[in-house]
Design a protein around this motif. Structure first.
Motif, PDB file in Angstrom:
ATOM      1  N   PRO A 483       0.830  -1.213   0.000  1.00  0.00           N
ATOM      2  CA  PRO A 483       0.000   0.000   0.000  1.00  0.00           C
ATOM      3  C   PRO A 483       0.858   1.255   0.000  1.00  0.00           C
ATOM      4  N   THR A 484       0.358   2.284  -0.635  1.00  0.00           N
ATOM      5  CA  THR A 484       1.130   3.518  -0.804  1.00  0.00           C
ATOM      6  C   THR A 484       0.629   4.647   0.086  1.00  0.00           C
ATOM      7  N   ILE A 485      -0.656   4.706   0.360  1.00  0.00           N
ATOM      8  CA  ILE A 485      -1.206   5.801   1.160  1.00  0.00           C
ATOM      9  C   ILE A 485      -0.777   5.624   2.611  1.00  0.00           C
ATOM     10  N   PRO A 486      -0.151   6.629   3.234  1.00  0.00           N
ATOM     11  CA  PRO A 486       0.291   6.513   4.638  1.00  0.00           C
ATOM     12  C   PRO A 486      -0.894   6.335   5.581  1.00  0.00           C
ATOM     13  N   PRO A 487      -0.686   5.657   6.707  1.00  0.00           N
ATOM     14  CA  PRO A 487      -1.799   5.398   7.633  1.00  0.00           C
ATOM     15  C   PRO A 487      -2.459   6.659   8.163  1.00  0.00           C
ATOM     16  N   HIS A 488      -1.700   7.783   8.325  1.00  0.00           N
ATOM     17  CA  HIS A 488      -2.284   8.978   8.944  1.00  0.00           C
ATOM     18  C   HIS A 488      -3.350   9.623   8.062  1.00  0.00           C
ATOM     19  N   LEU A 489      -3.346   9.302   6.739  1.00  0.00           N
ATOM     20  CA  LEU A 489      -4.350   9.881   5.858  1.00  0.00           C
ATOM     21  C   LEU A 489      -5.722   9.248   6.051  1.00  0.00           C
ATOM     22  N   PHE A 490      -5.796   8.183   6.840  1.00  0.00           N
ATOM     23  CA  PHE A 490      -7.101   7.595   7.129  1.00  0.00           C
ATOM     24  C   PHE A 490      -8.000   8.588   7.886  1.00  0.00           C
ATOM     25  N   SER A 491      -7.379   9.523   8.574  1.00  0.00           N
ATOM     26  CA  SER A 491      -8.158  10.494   9.355  1.00  0.00           C
ATOM     27  C   SER A 491      -8.414  11.800   8.611  1.00  0.00           C
ATOM     28  N   VAL A 492      -7.888  11.940   7.406  1.00  0.00           N
ATOM     29  CA  VAL A 492      -8.077  13.164   6.626  1.00  0.00           C
ATOM     30  C   VAL A 492      -9.422  13.087   5.913  1.00  0.00           C
ATOM     31  N   PRO A 493     -10.308  14.056   6.103  1.00  0.00           N
ATOM     32  CA  PRO A 493     -11.618  14.013   5.431  1.00  0.00           C
ATOM     33  C   PRO A 493     -11.459  13.971   3.912  1.00  0.00           C
ATOM     34  N   GLY A 494     -12.216  13.125   3.276  1.00  0.00           N
ATOM     35  CA  GLY A 494     -12.175  12.991   1.823  1.00  0.00           C
ATOM     36  C   GLY A 494     -11.172  11.983   1.328  1.00  0.00           C
ATOM     37  N   LEU A 495     -10.057  11.825   2.044  1.00  0.00           N
ATOM     38  CA  LEU A 495      -9.036  10.870   1.642  1.00  0.00           C
ATOM     39  C   LEU A 495      -9.138   9.552   2.390  1.00  0.00           C
ATOM     40  N   SER A 496      -9.873   9.553   3.476  1.00  0.00           N
ATOM     41  CA  SER A 496      -9.993   8.311   4.248  1.00  0.00           C
ATOM     42  C   SER A 496     -10.689   7.219   3.446  1.00  0.00           C
ATOM     43  N   ALA A 497     -11.676   7.607   2.624  1.00  0.00           N
ATOM     44  CA  ALA A 497     -12.372   6.608   1.813  1.00  0.00           C
ATOM     45  C   ALA A 497     -11.411   5.964   0.809  1.00  0.00           C
ATOM     46  N   LEU A 498     -10.549   6.777   0.191  1.00  0.00           N
ATOM     47  CA  LEU A 498      -9.567   6.226  -0.750  1.00  0.00           C
ATOM     48  C   LEU A 498      -8.573   5.325  -0.029  1.00  0.00           C
ATOM     49  N   ALA A 499      -8.166   5.728   1.181  1.00  0.00           N
ATOM     50  CA  ALA A 499      -7.208   4.920   1.932  1.00  0.00           C
ATOM     51  C   ALA A 499      -7.809   3.573   2.316  1.00  0.00           C
ATOM     52  N   ARG A 500      -9.069   3.578   2.751  1.00  0.00           N
ATOM     53  CA  ARG A 500      -9.712   2.303   3.099  1.00  0.00           C
ATOM     54  C   ARG A 500      -9.930   1.431   1.874  1.00  0.00           C
ATOM     55  N   LEU A 501     -10.262   2.063   0.734  1.00  0.00           N
ATOM     56  CA  LEU A 501     -10.425   1.301  -0.506  1.00  0.00           C
ATOM     57  C   LEU A 501      -9.117   0.637  -0.909  1.00  0.00           C
ATOM     58  N   GLU A 502      -8.018   1.370  -0.789  1.00  0.00           N
ATOM     59  CA  GLU A 502      -6.720   0.790  -1.118  1.00  0.00           C
ATOM     60  C   GLU A 502      -6.404  -0.398  -0.217  1.00  0.00           C
ATOM     61  N   GLN A 503      -6.692  -0.275   1.075  1.00  0.00           N
ATOM     62  CA  GLN A 503      -6.427  -1.370   2.000  1.00  0.00           C
ATOM     63  C   GLN A 503      -7.245  -2.611   1.643  1.00  0.00           C
ATOM     64  N   ARG A 504      -8.502  -2.419   1.271  1.00  0.00           N
ATOM     65  CA  ARG A 504      -9.340  -3.575   0.898  1.00  0.00           C
ATOM     66  C   ARG A 504      -8.790  -4.268  -0.341  1.00  0.00           C
ATOM     67  N   LEU A 505      -8.322  -3.487  -1.298  1.00  0.00           N
ATOM     68  CA  LEU A 505      -7.778  -4.086  -2.515  1.00  0.00           C
ATOM     69  C   LEU A 505      -6.534  -4.914  -2.209  1.00  0.00           C
ATOM     70  N   TYR A 506      -5.663  -4.412  -1.356  1.00  0.00           N
ATOM     71  CA  TYR A 506      -4.456  -5.168  -1.027  1.00  0.00           C
ATOM     72  C   TYR A 506      -4.774  -6.394  -0.178  1.00  0.00           C
ATOM     73  N   GLN A 507      -5.817  -6.332   0.627  1.00  0.00           N
ATOM     74  CA  GLN A 507      -6.226  -7.512   1.373  1.00  0.00           C
ATOM     75  C   GLN A 507      -6.761  -8.593   0.434  1.00  0.00           C
ATOM     76  N   LYS A 508      -7.496  -8.185  -0.605  1.00  0.00           N
ATOM     77  CA  LYS A 508      -7.962  -9.152  -1.593  1.00  0.00           C
ATOM     78  C   LYS A 508      -6.780  -9.755  -2.365  1.00  0.00           C
ATOM     79  N   MET A 509      -5.801  -8.912  -2.674  1.00  0.00           N
ATOM     80  CA  MET A 509      -4.622  -9.434  -3.376  1.00  0.00           C
ATOM     81  C   MET A 509      -3.843 -10.402  -2.501  1.00  0.00           C
TER      82      MET A 509
END
Length: 581
Positions: A483-509
């Protein structure tokens, strides 16, 4: 065996040819003297390394009446290989094991291509007695042999024929055995008529390779097989009485011995069941060679009748051949149009396979992936996949966005490396736009990698060997295609959704692991020498530490020392992949 009786013309017919279930035998032969035969074989093999002059022929009578191996190329310069290539040691090990086990086998190809086959550059046509098939399978299995399978629409699929491959780990290559239990003739996509098997061969010669004697088909039997095959492959407009022998057959037929009945006309007679004989006339005119249409038609009809097929089977053969060839051409077109969407011509009998090469920069992942793909693609269906973000293949949208945000790569690395603590400070809306662009870019990378991972496994289910350069991991952000998005961006409004989406994709991989994972490890000095300045020592050591953590979680991951030369690393990778097929 008693010496064969001579005819008035100086030709002979071998005694004791064995019981021919097809009844197809050559009626006329030319007698080759032992000195002439030895000279021909020596000239064919002299330019090649590790191949000696012919050994004493197997089963030769005191008069030397049986023919031995000899080249089928008329031009001596054509016998020289493109470049010096040694005989693979696995070839001598294989035939030595055959001889020690007492297998009844022989090579049924001309000597001009034999060296290429023994060096892993061409096929080896082997005829095997059907009673020795279990012993053959046992021997090749002990030598780590693998068998391939193909769809029924391909031309290499017929009863009594199998493709076997034996690896030579010392050279990182493999032999291809085109193994025949019973040879069949017919149209290219309709080989249904058994013409010869091992008992049907009237005589075997032999050659010696590194002290191992290998039986090779006699010139008389090779002529019999060649003309029988040509009879079903020849074609010309119906108004032409003579059919031109193409380049693929001309050199072979022109070198084989058969009698000349009169000037410019050479005749080959076959003795068939029931006392019948069929003559095949060949006319020499200048540099060309032509066969009589009526003679070939009678030979085809007689072969069908001997195999129990009476009636108008020629029309049925042509129709089936046309249907299968149309399917073959259509499939090849679709394979070129949509690579990997259809089963390949040859695939391992155990199914497809996904291999992932993982390592820090400078360990030779891309180089080895290219080499392995080229090696396996020689005979197997093989594809290459790239899961990185560098110069490899990728989505144009991701590459365009990557070029757009490339100047901000230092900020992305800083965010990932400092666990969300931005070392470059904040400057308002500009940083917010850059962070959003980088997050979007990271999600596109995740989608692209997910698509590549799923595609690699789809290709493997269709029988392809897939060599993957890199493989994503979900254990740590910022390293080894994780994963590329740093963990602290999970708390940034608007970017948290992208960060969680990236995490789900890597978990599926992470749920779609390759069948074999190979870690390329080396010292930092090796990486710095190959790619100066491409990666710092701290980042290099961090990747090695993460790889060690991955190996602790998965005991099936193999390690390969990448600090040696490219050839040695390639041989070690080839060994790991082959033993896992």
């Amino acid at each position: 065996m008693q010496p064969a009786p001579k005819s008035k013309s100086g030709s002979y017919r071998p005694d004791g040819p064995g019981e021919l279930h097809d009844g197809l035998r050559p009626h006329q032969y030319r007698r080759w003297s032992p000195d002439a035969k030895a000279r021909m074989a020596t000239e064919a093999l002299a330019p090649r390394a590790n191949v000696s002059a012919p050994a004493p022929s197997l089963g030769v009578s005191p008069s030397g009446s049986q023919a031995d191996a000899r080249p089928s190329q008329a031009n001596g310069s054509a016998l020289r290989p493109r470049e010096t290539a040694p005989v693979l040691p696995i070839a001598t090990d294989l035939f030595r094991a055959f001889n020690e086990a007492g297998l009844k086998y022989g090579i049924i190809q001309d000597l001009a291509s034999l060296h290429d086959g023994l060096s892993g550059r061409d096929d080896l046509d082997v005829l095997l007695d059907k009673h020795d098939y279990p012993a053959f399978c046992s021997i090749v299995s002990q030598l780590h042999g693998r068998r391939s399978v193909s769809l029924s629409c391909y031309d290499n699929v017929c009863a009594g024929r199998e493709d076997w491959f034996l690896p030579d780990f010392s050279h990182g290559r493999y032999l291809h055995l085109d193994m025949h239990i019973g040879g069949r003739v017919g149209r290219e996509f309709r080989k249904r008529y058994p013409v010869f098997d091992y008992p049907a061969i009237t005589g075997w010669g032999s050659i010696s390779i590194d002290g191992v004697s290998i039986p090779v088909v006699s010139s008389e039997d090779e002529l019999r097989i060649t003309i029988a095959r040509f009879a079903f492959r020849a074609w010309a407009p119906p108004w032409r009485q003579w059919i031109t022998v193409g380049d693929g057959w001309k050199d072979q037929i022109a070198r084989l011995p058969f009698l000349s009945s009169e000037s410019g006309l050479r005749v080959m007679e076959y003795e068939l069941g029931g006392g019948r004989t069929v003559s095949c006339r060949f006319m020499q005119s200048g540099d060309g060679l032509a066969a009589h249409r009526g003679d070939l038609a009678r030979l085809r009809r007689s072969i069908r009748e001997m195999c129990g097929f009476t009636g108008r089977y020629g029309i049925a053969d042509a129709a089936v051949h046309l249907a299968r060839k149309t399917s073959y051409l259509g499939l090849r077109f679709l394979q070129r149009l949509m690579p990997g969407s259809f089963p390949p011509k040859r695939r391992p009998a155990a199914g497809g396979f996904v291999v992932a090469l993982i390592g820090p920069d400078g360990t030779g992942k891309s180089t080895q992936a290219d080499r392995l793909t080229q090696i396996f693609r020689w005979k197997f269906g093989c594809a290459q996949a790239y899961v990185g973000t560098g110069d490899g293949n990728g989505w144009w949208l991701r590459k365009a966005l990557q070029a757009l945000v490339f100047p901000h790569r230092r900020r992305l690395k800083s965010l990932a490396g400092h666990d969300g603590k931005d070392s470059l400070g904040r400057s308002g809306a500009k940083e917010g736009v850059a962070a959003a662009a980088l997050a979007l870019w990271a999600v596109l990378i995740a989608f692209e990698r997910y698509a590549v991972v799923k595609r690699a496994h789809r290709w493997a289910t269709r029988g392809l060997i897939v060599i993957c350069d890199r493989w994503p991991q979900a254990l740590r952000s910022g390293y080894l295609d994780g994963p590329t998005i740093p963990p602290h961006l999970f708390s940034v409004p608007g970017l948290s959704a992208l960060a969680r989406l990236e995490q789900r994709l890597y978990q599926k991989m992470a749920e779609c692991q390759p069948h074999l994972t190979l870690h390329l490890v080396s010292d930092f000095a090796v990486s710095e020498q190959r790619k100066p300045g491409d990666i710092k020592k701290e980042a290099f050591d961090a990747r090695l530490s993460l790889m060690a953590e991955l190996r602790a979680r998965d005991k099936n991951i193999r390690t390969v020392d990448a600090s040696t030369d490219v050839e040695a690393v390639g041989r070690e990778l080839f060994r790991h992949i082959w033993l896992s097929l």
